[in-house]
Design a protein around this motif. Structure first.
Motif, PDB file in Angstrom:
ATOM      1  N   ALA A 287       0.629   6.612  21.745  1.00 41.71           N
ATOM      2  CA  ALA A 287       0.991   6.358  20.347  1.00 41.71           C
ATOM      3  C   ALA A 287       1.567   7.579  19.641  1.00 41.71           C
ATOM      4  N   ILE A 288       1.553   8.732  20.303  1.00 43.31           N
ATOM      5  CA  ILE A 288       2.053   9.963  19.695  1.00 43.31           C
ATOM      6  C   ILE A 288       3.578  10.003  19.772  1.00 43.31           C
ATOM      7  N   ARG A 289       4.201  10.342  18.674  1.00 40.27           N
ATOM      8  CA  ARG A 289       5.656  10.431  18.603  1.00 40.27           C
ATOM      9  C   ARG A 289       6.067  11.867  18.271  1.00 40.27           C
ATOM     10  N   VAL A 290       7.030  12.374  19.013  1.00 43.88           N
ATOM     11  CA  VAL A 290       7.537  13.729  18.813  1.00 43.88           C
ATOM     12  C   VAL A 290       9.016  13.645  18.479  1.00 43.88           C
ATOM     13  N   GLU A 291       9.412  14.307  17.382  1.00 48.04           N
ATOM     14  CA  GLU A 291      10.801  14.192  16.941  1.00 48.04           C
ATOM     15  C   GLU A 291      11.293  15.521  16.365  1.00 48.04           C
ATOM     16  N   PRO A 292      12.323  16.122  16.981  1.00 48.95           N
ATOM     17  CA  PRO A 292      12.932  17.303  16.368  1.00 48.95           C
ATOM     18  C   PRO A 292      13.838  16.867  15.225  1.00 48.95           C
ATOM     19  N   GLN A 293      13.739  17.559  14.107  1.00 48.44           N
ATOM     20  CA  GLN A 293      14.549  17.200  12.941  1.00 48.44           C
ATOM     21  C   GLN A 293      15.019  18.485  12.274  1.00 48.44           C
ATOM     22  N   ASP A 294      16.308  18.765  12.475  1.00 41.93           N
ATOM     23  CA  ASP A 294      16.879  20.007  11.988  1.00 41.93           C
ATOM     24  C   ASP A 294      16.081  21.175  12.564  1.00 41.93           C
ATOM     25  N   ARG A 295      15.471  22.006  11.726  1.00 41.05           N
ATOM     26  CA  ARG A 295      14.704  23.154  12.225  1.00 41.05           C
ATOM     27  C   ARG A 295      13.201  22.877  12.243  1.00 41.05           C
ATOM     28  N   GLN A 296      12.837  21.604  12.234  1.00 35.57           N
ATOM     29  CA  GLN A 296      11.432  21.224  12.270  1.00 35.57           C
ATOM     30  C   GLN A 296      11.139  20.368  13.497  1.00 35.57           C
ATOM     31  N   LEU A 297       9.935  20.535  14.006  1.00 37.03           N
ATOM     32  CA  LEU A 297       9.428  19.622  15.023  1.00 37.03           C
ATOM     33  C   LEU A 297       8.346  18.795  14.349  1.00 37.03           C
ATOM     34  N   LYS A 298       8.537  17.489  14.327  1.00 30.26           N
ATOM     35  CA  LYS A 298       7.577  16.604  13.697  1.00 30.26           C
ATOM     36  C   LYS A 298       6.818  15.822  14.767  1.00 30.26           C
ATOM     37  N   VAL A 299       5.517  15.841  14.644  1.00 26.20           N
ATOM     38  CA  VAL A 299       4.643  15.115  15.569  1.00 26.20           C
ATOM     39  C   VAL A 299       3.788  14.169  14.736  1.00 26.20           C
ATOM     40  N   GLY A 300       3.785  12.904  15.085  1.00 21.67           N
ATOM     41  CA  GLY A 300       3.029  11.933  14.307  1.00 21.67           C
ATOM     42  C   GLY A 300       2.325  10.925  15.183  1.00 21.67           C
ATOM     43  N   ILE A 301       1.283  10.350  14.620  1.00 16.81           N
ATOM     44  CA  ILE A 301       0.545   9.303  15.324  1.00 16.81           C
ATOM     45  C   ILE A 301       0.004   8.317  14.308  1.00 16.81           C
ATOM     46  N   ARG A 302       0.062   7.063  14.645  1.00 12.81           N
ATOM     47  CA  ARG A 302      -0.565   5.991  13.884  1.00 12.81           C
ATOM     48  C   ARG A 302      -1.324   5.155  14.890  1.00 12.81           C
ATOM     49  N   PHE A 303      -2.632   4.999  14.658  1.00 15.70           N
ATOM     50  CA  PHE A 303      -3.428   4.292  15.652  1.00 15.70           C
ATOM     51  C   PHE A 303      -4.602   3.625  14.961  1.00 15.70           C
ATOM     52  N   ALA A 304      -4.982   2.473  15.463  1.00 15.75           N
ATOM     53  CA  ALA A 304      -6.129   1.758  14.888  1.00 15.75           C
ATOM     54  C   ALA A 304      -7.362   2.657  14.946  1.00 15.75           C
ATOM     55  N   ALA A 305      -8.038   2.783  13.815  1.00 10.88           N
ATOM     56  CA  ALA A 305      -9.189   3.685  13.735  1.00 10.88           C
ATOM     57  C   ALA A 305     -10.259   3.346  14.764  1.00 10.88           C
ATOM     58  N   LYS A 306     -10.516   2.056  14.958  1.00  9.23           N
ATOM     59  CA  LYS A 306     -11.550   1.659  15.920  1.00  9.23           C
ATOM     60  C   LYS A 306     -11.188   2.092  17.324  1.00  9.23           C
ATOM     61  N   GLN A 307      -9.892   2.065  17.651  1.00  8.64           N
ATOM     62  CA  GLN A 307      -9.476   2.470  18.989  1.00  8.64           C
ATOM     63  C   GLN A 307      -9.565   3.983  19.169  1.00  8.64           C
ATOM     64  N   VAL A 308      -9.348   4.740  18.090  1.00  6.34           N
ATOM     65  CA  VAL A 308      -9.525   6.188  18.165  1.00  6.34           C
ATOM     66  C   VAL A 308     -10.989   6.517  18.435  1.00  6.34           C
ATOM     67  N   VAL A 309     -11.882   5.813  17.763  1.00  4.21           N
ATOM     68  CA  VAL A 309     -13.313   6.013  17.998  1.00  4.21           C
ATOM     69  C   VAL A 309     -13.656   5.683  19.448  1.00  4.21           C
ATOM     70  N   GLU A 310     -13.076   4.604  19.967  1.00  2.56           N
ATOM     71  CA  GLU A 310     -13.313   4.238  21.368  1.00  2.56           C
ATOM     72  C   GLU A 310     -12.828   5.330  22.309  1.00  2.56           C
ATOM     73  N   ALA A 311     -11.664   5.923  21.986  1.00  2.35           N
ATOM     74  CA  ALA A 311     -11.119   6.989  22.825  1.00  2.35           C
ATOM     75  C   ALA A 311     -12.039   8.207  22.829  1.00  2.35           C
ATOM     76  N   ILE A 312     -12.533   8.581  21.647  1.00  2.00           N
ATOM     77  CA  ILE A 312     -13.443   9.730  21.559  1.00  2.00           C
ATOM     78  C   ILE A 312     -14.738   9.429  22.297  1.00  2.00           C
ATOM     79  N   ASP A 313     -15.261   8.229  22.088  1.00  2.00           N
ATOM     80  CA  ASP A 313     -16.521   7.866  22.723  1.00  2.00           C
ATOM     81  C   ASP A 313     -16.382   7.819  24.241  1.00  2.00           C
ATOM     82  N   SER A 314     -15.242   7.319  24.734  1.00  2.00           N
ATOM     83  CA  SER A 314     -15.050   7.249  26.187  1.00  2.00           C
ATOM     84  C   SER A 314     -14.964   8.644  26.787  1.00  2.00           C
TER      85      SER A 314
END
Length: 333
Positions: A287-314
């Motif tokens: 779900a992580i997106r990486v995008e260079p934009q001019d002189r910036q590197l933008k990194v973003g993520i949008r993910f269901a909160a419950k699934q993030v908790v599952e990932a941490i717990d696992s």
């Protein structure tokens, strides 16, 4: 008395560290009136958003598994770290992290701790430019604190640092006697505001020297291309979001860093995709997106909160499983 003198300071700093990870109860957006205009970086935790988030609730419930037991020590001092420590802001005005100051918004429950410190014969009090500070030994290092009333009747603001000048300067900023980020506004290299639902917000004019000077020459070369950094992590509408911006000297640098980041993500996905225990982690990486934009590197993520908790717990369960297997082998006849 030596033990009691050191324990309160150690305990509250452990709690502050924990709050910086997961938050506490009832805080709010960053107060730029508390941050010096010449700050080089700052970290702010909006604890109200944290405690109300899905991830925050998981951290509170599983703090022992996450190694945050140190926060519970404050309860013996009459402070509930998830109620009485309302927000934490940390900032520095130079490249030495030892000179950083912690500004904690608390309830009046902190007065019990302050009284305990003052009652210790080894605690010193000092007045600098009309501001009263207490100095006490915390495991061989002197800590300096100043506490004052907040805007609400039950509110207190505590300033903490290893250096009395740093505390005094921070108090002057909060008092309006020295310029703050709020006064500088958009003209500051630290301009920028967190999004709605922000839990952790970090803004730096440049990477700290101890991070840039990585012992790995490849990492050091990569980090050397990074200028200002902004990180915003929070939860909104049932989704955990993370937005990072890395400022570089040129569009080429941003593009090169993007390629490195994409490679690391691909490696992580490859490692986790065939491991059933780490399947949730693989989903987060995807779900992580990486995008260079001019002189910036933008990194973003949008993910269901419950699934993030599952990932941490696992991940925690996989670690606990590995530790149990190792202990079993050691105890085998």
């Amino acid at each position: 008395m030596a033990t009691s003198r050191r324990t309160p300071g150690s305990t509250i700093f452990a709690a502050v560290a924990g709050v910086a990870v997961c938050g506490a109860a009832a805080a709010g957006p960053v107060n730029k009136n508390w941050i010096a205009a010449n700050a080089t970086w700052y970290v702010h935790v909006d604890a109200e958003a944290a405690v109300n988030s899905t991830l925050g609730q998981y951290v509170v419930t599983n703090r022992s598994r996450l190694g945050l037991d140190g926060m519970d020590g404050l309860r013996a001092l009459g402070i509930d770290p998830f109620k009485d420590i309302k927000s934490v802001t940390i900032y520095d005005t130079d490249d030495d992290p030892e000179n950083a100051v912690v500004v904690a918004s608390t309830t009046s429950a902190v007065e019990q701790l302050m009284d305990m410190l003052r009652a210790d014969p080894a605690t010193r009090t000092m007045t600098v430019d009309g501001h009263s500070l207490i100095a006490f030994d915390d495991k061989g290092k002197t800590q300096y604190w100043h506490a004052r009333s907040g805007e609400a009747p039950d509110a207190r603001v505590v300033f903490m640092s290893d250096d009395w000048r740093t505390v005094t300067d921070a108090v002057k900023v909060a008092s309006g006697d020295r310029s703050s980020l709020a006064r500088v506004g958009a003209g500051s290299p630290l301009a920028g505001d967190p999004n709605s639902g922000s839990i952790l917000f970090i803004r730096a004019a440049e990477l700290p020297r101890n991070i840039r000077d990585n012992p790995d020459p490849n990492a050091s070369a990569l980090l050397g291309q990074v200028g200002g950094v902004q990180l915003d992590v929070g939860e909104r509408g049932g989704e955990v979001y993370g937005d990072a911006q890395f400022h570089t000297a040129s569009a080429e640098d941003a593009q090169n860093m993007s390629q490195v980041a994409q490679g690391l993500l691909a490696l992580g996905r490859m490692i986790t995709k065939n491991n059933a225990d780490l399947a949730p982690v693989s989903g987060v990486l995807a779900a992580i997106r990486v995008e260079p934009q001019d002189r910036q590197l933008k990194v973003g993520i949008r993910f269901a909160a419950k699934q993030v908790v599952e990932a941490i717990d696992s991940t925690i369960r996989a670690r606990e499983k590995a530790n149990a297997a190792g202990a079993s082998k050691e105890n085998a006849p």
